[in-house]
Design a protein around this motif. Structure first.
Motif, short mmCIF file in Angstrom:
data_model
loop_
_atom_site.label_atom_id
_atom_site.label_comp_id
_atom_site.label_asym_id
_atom_site.label_seq_id
_atom_site.Cartn_x
_atom_site.Cartn_y
_atom_site.Cartn_z
N PHE A 1 -3.95 10.13 -0.36
CA PHE A 1 -4.69 8.95 -0.80
C PHE A 1 -3.77 7.74 -0.78
O PHE A 1 -2.54 7.86 -0.73
CB PHE A 1 -5.35 9.17 -2.17
N ILE A 2 -4.38 6.58 -0.81
CA ILE A 2 -3.66 5.32 -0.69
C ILE A 2 -3.99 4.46 -1.89
O ILE A 2 -5.15 4.36 -2.30
CB ILE A 2 -4.09 4.60 0.61
N THR A 3 -2.94 3.86 -2.48
CA THR A 3 -3.14 2.94 -3.59
C THR A 3 -2.46 1.61 -3.26
O THR A 3 -1.54 1.55 -2.45
CB THR A 3 -2.53 3.48 -4.91
N ALA A 4 -2.95 0.56 -3.88
CA ALA A 4 -2.30 -0.75 -3.79
C ALA A 4 -1.45 -0.89 -5.05
O ALA A 4 -1.95 -0.72 -6.16
CB ALA A 4 -3.35 -1.85 -3.70
N GLU A 5 -0.17 -1.15 -4.86
CA GLU A 5 0.78 -1.17 -5.98
C GLU A 5 1.61 -2.45 -5.97
O GLU A 5 1.70 -3.14 -4.96
CB GLU A 5 1.72 0.04 -5.89
N ASP A 6 2.26 -2.70 -7.10
CA ASP A 6 3.18 -3.83 -7.22
C ASP A 6 4.60 -3.47 -6.79
O ASP A 6 5.40 -4.35 -6.49
CB ASP A 6 3.19 -4.36 -8.66
N GLU A 7 4.93 -2.18 -6.77
CA GLU A 7 6.24 -1.75 -6.30
C GLU A 7 6.12 -0.43 -5.55
O GLU A 7 5.17 0.33 -5.75
CB GLU A 7 7.24 -1.64 -7.45
N GLU A 8 7.10 -0.16 -4.69
CA GLU A 8 7.04 0.99 -3.80
C GLU A 8 7.50 2.31 -4.43
O GLU A 8 6.89 3.34 -4.20
CB GLU A 8 7.89 0.70 -2.56
N GLY A 9 8.56 2.32 -5.22
CA GLY A 9 9.20 3.55 -5.65
C GLY A 9 8.62 4.22 -6.88
O GLY A 9 9.35 4.83 -7.65
N GLY B 1 5.56 7.37 0.77
CA GLY B 1 5.92 6.20 1.56
C GLY B 1 4.88 5.10 1.47
O GLY B 1 4.05 5.09 0.55
N HIS B 2 4.94 4.21 2.43
CA HIS B 2 4.01 3.08 2.46
C HIS B 2 3.65 2.73 3.89
O HIS B 2 4.31 3.18 4.83
CB HIS B 2 4.62 1.87 1.74
N PHE B 3 2.62 1.93 4.04
CA PHE B 3 2.21 1.50 5.36
C PHE B 3 3.20 0.51 5.94
O PHE B 3 3.70 -0.37 5.24
CB PHE B 3 0.84 0.80 5.32
N TYR C 1 0.87 -1.18 0.00
CA TYR C 1 0.00 0.00 0.00
C TYR C 1 0.90 1.23 0.00
O TYR C 1 1.71 1.43 0.91
CB TYR C 1 -0.89 0.04 1.24
N VAL C 2 0.78 2.07 -1.01
CA VAL C 2 1.59 3.28 -1.14
C VAL C 2 0.74 4.49 -0.77
O VAL C 2 -0.44 4.57 -1.12
CB VAL C 2 2.14 3.43 -2.58
N ILE C 3 1.36 5.43 -0.06
CA ILE C 3 0.67 6.65 0.38
C ILE C 3 1.16 7.82 -0.48
O ILE C 3 2.36 7.99 -0.69
CB ILE C 3 0.92 6.90 1.87
N TRP C 4 0.20 8.59 -0.96
CA TRP C 4 0.46 9.74 -1.83
C TRP C 4 -0.05 11.00 -1.16
O TRP C 4 -1.10 10.99 -0.53
CB TRP C 4 -0.23 9.55 -3.17
N ALA C 5 0.68 12.11 -1.33
CA ALA C 5 0.25 13.40 -0.79
C ALA C 5 0.19 14.41 -1.93
O ALA C 5 1.05 14.42 -2.81
CB ALA C 5 1.22 13.89 0.28
N VAL C 6 -0.84 15.24 -1.89
CA VAL C 6 -1.02 16.30 -2.89
C VAL C 6 -0.75 17.62 -2.19
O VAL C 6 -1.37 17.93 -1.16
CB VAL C 6 -2.44 16.27 -3.49
N SER C 7 0.18 18.41 -2.74
CA SER C 7 0.52 19.71 -2.14
C SER C 7 -0.48 20.77 -2.57
O SER C 7 -1.30 20.54 -3.46
CB SER C 7 1.94 20.12 -2.56
N GLU C 8 -0.38 21.95 -1.96
CA GLU C 8 -1.27 23.07 -2.31
C GLU C 8 -1.11 23.47 -3.77
O GLU C 8 -2.04 23.97 -4.39
CB GLU C 8 -0.98 24.27 -1.41
N SER C 9 0.08 23.23 -4.35
CA SER C 9 0.31 23.59 -5.76
C SER C 9 -0.18 22.50 -6.72
O SER C 9 -0.04 22.64 -7.92
CB SER C 9 1.80 23.86 -5.99
N GLY C 10 -0.74 21.40 -6.18
CA GLY C 10 -1.30 20.35 -7.02
C GLY C 10 -0.34 19.23 -7.39
O GLY C 10 -0.68 18.35 -8.16
N VAL C 11 0.86 19.25 -6.84
CA VAL C 11 1.86 18.22 -7.13
C VAL C 11 1.57 16.98 -6.27
O VAL C 11 1.40 17.08 -5.07
CB VAL C 11 3.29 18.74 -6.86
#
Length: 131
Positions: free
Chosen positions: A109-117, A85-87, A70-80
């Motif tokens: 948001f959180i996604t399920a992925e096959d790789e971390e990087g 990281g991951h759980f 499970y990979v964790i994604w963050a969206v900044s105020e500028s939309g990037v």
């Protein structure tokens, strides 16, 4: 004297709780049993501490389309959108993530992925919340 002490305690609690904000992730259609929260707290001038807790989160290899992490994604105020990281799954019941960001994330948001990087999300989105 007792009244002043009680007022001081109430003000202290109010100041402590106003420094952080907690958001509940909506129920996921992929892992509906999971309960997830994101908490953001300002650290110093620019940094923000983000803590994400998940309970009853199924292992990613048990999803309908099995994944590895499970990979964790963050969206900044500028939309990037950034992979932050991951759980760390302590056991089958609880997963946690904690990191300090040099910017104010507005959404995670959180996604399920096959790789971390990965640089962009490619897997299944589990859930998303605004901070």
């Amino acid at each position: 004297m007792k009244i002043l002490k009680n007022i001081a305690i109430i003000l202290s609690i109010g100041l402590i709780s106003s420094c952080s904000s907690t958001s509940q992730f909506p129920v996921s259609t992929v892992v509906p049993a999971a309960t997830m929260t994101a908490k953001i707290k300002k650290q110093g001038q620019q940094n923000h501490l983000v803590t994400i807790n998940a309970s009853s989160l199924a292992s990613p290899d048990r999803l309908e389309s099995p994944k590895k992490i499970y990979v964790i994604w963050a969206v900044s105020e500028s939309g990037v959108t950034r992979n932050v990281g991951h759980f760390n799954q302590e056991n089958a019941v609880k997963a946690t993530y904690k990191a300090s960001f040099p910017y104010q994330p507005v959404e995670v948001f959180i996604t399920a992925e096959d790789e971390e990087g990965l640089c962009t999300p490619q897997g299944i989105e589990i859930s998303r919340t605004t901070l």
